[in-house]
Each structure stands twice: as structure tokens, then as C-alpha cells.
Write a protein that holds these residues in place. Structure first.
Motif, PDB file in Angstrom:
ATOM      1  N   THR A   1       0.829  -1.212   0.000  1.00 29.95           N
ATOM      2  CA  THR A   1       0.000   0.000   0.000  1.00 29.95           C
ATOM      3  C   THR A   1       0.864   1.263   0.000  1.00 29.95           C
TER       4      THR A   1
ATOM      5  N   ASP B   1       2.409  -2.327  -7.386  1.00 27.84           N
ATOM      6  CA  ASP B   1       3.142  -1.173  -7.899  1.00 27.84           C
ATOM      7  C   ASP B   1       4.592  -1.575  -8.131  1.00 27.84           C
ATOM      8  N   THR B   2       5.202  -1.012  -9.138  1.00 24.52           N
ATOM      9  CA  THR B   2       6.566  -1.423  -9.486  1.00 24.52           C
ATOM     10  C   THR B   2       7.568  -1.116  -8.380  1.00 24.52           C
ATOM     11  N   ASP B   3       7.255  -0.154  -7.508  1.00 24.73           N
ATOM     12  CA  ASP B   3       8.176   0.205  -6.430  1.00 24.73           C
ATOM     13  C   ASP B   3       7.995  -0.651  -5.176  1.00 24.73           C
ATOM     14  N   ASP B   4       6.915  -1.396  -5.096  1.00 25.24           N
ATOM     15  CA  ASP B   4       6.642  -2.183  -3.893  1.00 25.24           C
ATOM     16  C   ASP B   4       7.580  -3.391  -3.798  1.00 25.24           C
TER      17      ASP B   4
ATOM     18  N   LYS C   1       1.994   3.128  -2.573  1.00 21.88           N
ATOM     19  CA  LYS C   1       1.518   4.169  -3.478  1.00 21.88           C
ATOM     20  C   LYS C   1       0.332   4.907  -2.860  1.00 21.88           C
ATOM     21  N   LYS C   2      -0.567   4.151  -2.246  1.00 23.13           N
ATOM     22  CA  LYS C   2      -1.724   4.755  -1.581  1.00 23.13           C
ATOM     23  C   LYS C   2      -1.268   5.650  -0.422  1.00 23.13           C
TER      24      LYS C   2
ATOM     25  N   ASN D   1       5.145 -11.367  -7.822  1.00 21.22           N
ATOM     26  CA  ASN D   1       4.469 -11.204  -9.107  1.00 21.22           C
ATOM     27  C   ASN D   1       4.081 -12.554  -9.704  1.00 21.22           C
TER      28      ASN D   1
ATOM     29  N   SER E   1      10.160   0.522   1.668  1.00 22.33           N
ATOM     30  CA  SER E   1       9.378   1.716   1.367  1.00 22.33           C
ATOM     31  C   SER E   1      10.156   2.979   1.716  1.00 22.33           C
TER      32      SER E   1
ATOM     33  N   LYS F   1      10.172  -9.403  -5.320  1.00 26.57           N
ATOM     34  CA  LYS F   1       9.280  -8.917  -6.376  1.00 26.57           C
ATOM     35  C   LYS F   1       8.938 -10.029  -7.358  1.00 26.57           C
TER      36      LYS F   1
ATOM     37  N   THR G   1       1.563   7.215  -0.200  1.00 27.45           N
ATOM     38  CA  THR G   1       2.173   8.418  -0.757  1.00 27.45           C
ATOM     39  C   THR G   1       1.108   9.457  -1.084  1.00 27.45           C
TER      40      THR G   1
ATOM     41  N   GLU H   1      -3.401  -4.324  -7.821  1.00 28.33           N
ATOM     42  CA  GLU H   1      -2.337  -4.515  -8.796  1.00 28.33           C
ATOM     43  C   GLU H   1      -1.044  -4.015  -8.171  1.00 28.33           C
TER      44      GLU H   1
END
Length: 327
Positions: free
Chosen positions: A98, A243-246, A100-101, A226, A123, A222, A103, A241
């Protein structure tokens, strides 16, 4: 790094010389103590805390003489609160997915946000502060990290130094034996950590952290995450979905048959945790309707750096066998 003035004698444990991942951070004996230290130094008297979190977080807040204002989260982990200025909020990065959320929360909401990144070691730090628990991601006896823009070095340096050599037994047993043979030691050592006061991270843990190849581990996590998501997302009741940074801690697999499926996985030596048991000490802990649903339906599947695609295939095979037998 040596903490001794001696020359000669027997060898200590060999450690590598990688850089620590979080620079300009304060290192503690646990993440819960990192949080308590921050709350004390910031003199925060009230903190909005999620019901869906570990009981030890509530204890850490209480230990800092700070009043807990509990809030629920939605089934997609969105905080169900109205953010206000001059208020302090603890926001979880659940399962490390979470970020991205979080951020966007930090950019668009009022108030002072502290991020609990215990499940999201990689993170970046947003908000006024963030706490991290490296032992949830790596083979370490203890440890916690506080990242903040505040200058707390002077008070931090007054803290005593912890020692970790007495709580490494479960790590050493697992090197030579199966996990279940060291589980009692793991539980015992975890209880010892829970009872420790606020201290600086031990030299042992600091040096062990320098042995960690952080970038390689992130790539493996990752990849495994994935892979499971591509194979299981159609069966997963939790819709998201990545996030590429997670860099996730686990793969959260939401099913109606959690109890039966966890027992089936255990039978096949696939061990999973439960987040989190309700506390008898705090009536409001895990009391929200969505908290109960999350606790009763989400199974955290292992995706960490010890495992390969073949291991992920084994997890998927066992799951498919379970659903085939129960379909």
C-alpha cells in the motif's frame, strides 16, 4: 565495525560490509521501541491508530503515555478517518503493497502522518516519520529503525546499547534443522524482545545488517510476489495490482476458507502467519468490522528471498489441489 579494544583471541561471527539500506536513520532494538521513542520525543499526547494492526503497536503507544484513538480500515486497507490539522495519525503499509496509496495520503491529507512500515522495509519515508522492522524481512535476532527529519541524535545517544547474542538461538537452529524444531526458541526470543526497554540496536544486529544484499533480495521478493499474483489473482478475493516500487513482505491471499486452507497448507509444511489475534487487553483492538473480515480471510503466503520459482510452483500446486478437492 568493532566495539572492543582487544586485539587477538578467538574469532567472532563474520559479517559483510554492505551499506545499511536506510541512511540517516536511528537504529533501535525493535520497531515498537522506535515508535515509543519518537512519540516521547515529539511529546505526542494523542495518536490515531488502526484497529487492524499488531497489539504490540498499541502497547508501544501506551508506553509513551499517548492516548490511542482507534480507527478502522476498509477491506482494501484505506483508512476510514477524516484527517485534521494538528492531529497525528499512524498509517500502516499493509503487507508492503500500500506504498503508493500511502504516498497519495501524505500529499493530499492534512495532519501529521507517521508510517508504520514494519511490513514494508523497502518503502521510502514519507510523512513526519516512519518505523521499520528489518527482522520481518531478514534473518536478524531483533532491530528497529526510525526515519525522521527531526534531529533526535542528542537524546538517542543517551540510550543504552542492547545485546542480541542471547536471542539468536532460533536463527542458528534453523541453519541446521527444520523450522519447527526451533519454533519454541523463536517464540521465547520474541517474548524477550517484547519485554525490552528502549535501547540502541546491538552491534551484532548492526553488523549482520551489513551482510545483507538488499538489492538482490528486493529482486527475488518482487519476482516471487508477481509470480504468485499472476497465478492466483483470479482466486484472490483481495483485488489489487502491484506497484513497481513495492517490495512486499508476503503475498496476501484472501479466501473464504481461510481456516481450512491454512490447516491444509500446514499439513504440506507450508507455514503461514495470522495477522493479527485480538487483544484481551484492549477492547477496541481488532474491533472494526473490516478488521475482523481481514483477519478471518487473508492468508499471507511466503515470497521471501529463500525461495525460487520452483517453491512458488509448489505453493500454487498445493492451493490448486485444495480448491480442486473443495470445488
Amino acid at each position: 565495525m568493532s566495539n572492543k579494544n582487544e586485539i587477538g583471541g578467538y574469532f567472532e561471527l563474520e559479517c559483510g560490509f554492505h551499506k545499511n539500506y536506510h541512511n540517516s536513520s536511528l537504529l533501535f532494538n525493535s520497531s515498537r521501541n522506535a515508535l515509543s521513542f519518537y512519540l516521547q520525543q515529539k511529546k505526542i499526547k494523542k495518536l490515531h491508530v488502526p484497529m487492524f494492526t499488531c497489539e504490540t503497536i498499541w502497547k508501544s503507544v501506551e508506553r509513551a503515555n499517548c492516548t490511542i484513538i482507534p480507527y478502522d480500515v476498509d477491506t482494501d486497507f484505506t483508512p476510514l478517518i477524516e484527517f485534521q490539522e494538528n492531529q497525528f495519525y499512524l498509517i500502516n503499509n499493509y503487507f508492503g503493497i500500500t506504498g503508493k496509496k500511502n504516498t497519495m495520503l501524505c500529499k493530499n491529507k492534512k495532519g501529521n502522518i507517521i508510517f508504520d512500515n514494519s511490513q514494508a522495509f523497502y518503502s521510502k519515508q514519507y510523512g513526519t516519520a516512519g518505523i521499520y522492522s528489518p527482522r520481518k524481512f531478514f534473518g536478524l535476532p531483533d532491530g528497529g529503525i526510525l526515519c525522521t527529519d527531526l534531529n533526535l541524535e542528542e537524546e538517542y545517544e543517551k540510550l543504552p546499547r542492547s545485546h542480541s547474542y542471547e536471542i539468536c538461538s532460533h536463527l542458528l537452529i534453523r541453519h541446521d534443522r527444520e523450522a519447527q524444531e526451533g519454533y519454541d526458541e523463536f517464540v521465547k526470543n520474541r517474548q524477550i524482545i517484547a519485554g525490552c526497554g528502549i535501547e540502541k540496536m546491538s552491534f551484532l544486529t548492526q553488523n549482520l545488517m551489513k551482510s545483507i544484499h538488499y538489492e538482490k533480495i528486493a529482486r527475488i521478493r518482487k519476482r516471487n510476489f508477481n509470480y504468485l499474483h499472476n497465478r492466483l489473482k483470479n482466486k484472490n478475493l483481495l483485488k489489487f495490482e502491484p506497484d513497481t516500487d513495492d517490495v512486499p513482505m508476503v503475498y496476501p491471499f484472501k479466501v473464504d476458507e481461510k481456516k481450512e486452507l491454512q490447516a491444509y497448507l500446514l499439513k504440506h509444511k507450508i507455514y503461514t502467519a495470522s495477522y493479527w489475534p485480538k487483544s484481551n487487553e484492549y477492547p477496541m483492538h481488532m474491533a472494526g468490522e473490516n478488521c475482523r473480515e481481514n483477519r478471518e480471510t487473508i492468508i499471507p503466503l511466503t515470497i521471501d528471498q529463500r525461495y525460487t520459482k520452483r517453491d512458488m510452483d509448489r505453493i500454487v500446486f498445493v492451493l490448486e489441489k485444495f480448491f480442486g478437492n473443495n470445488g
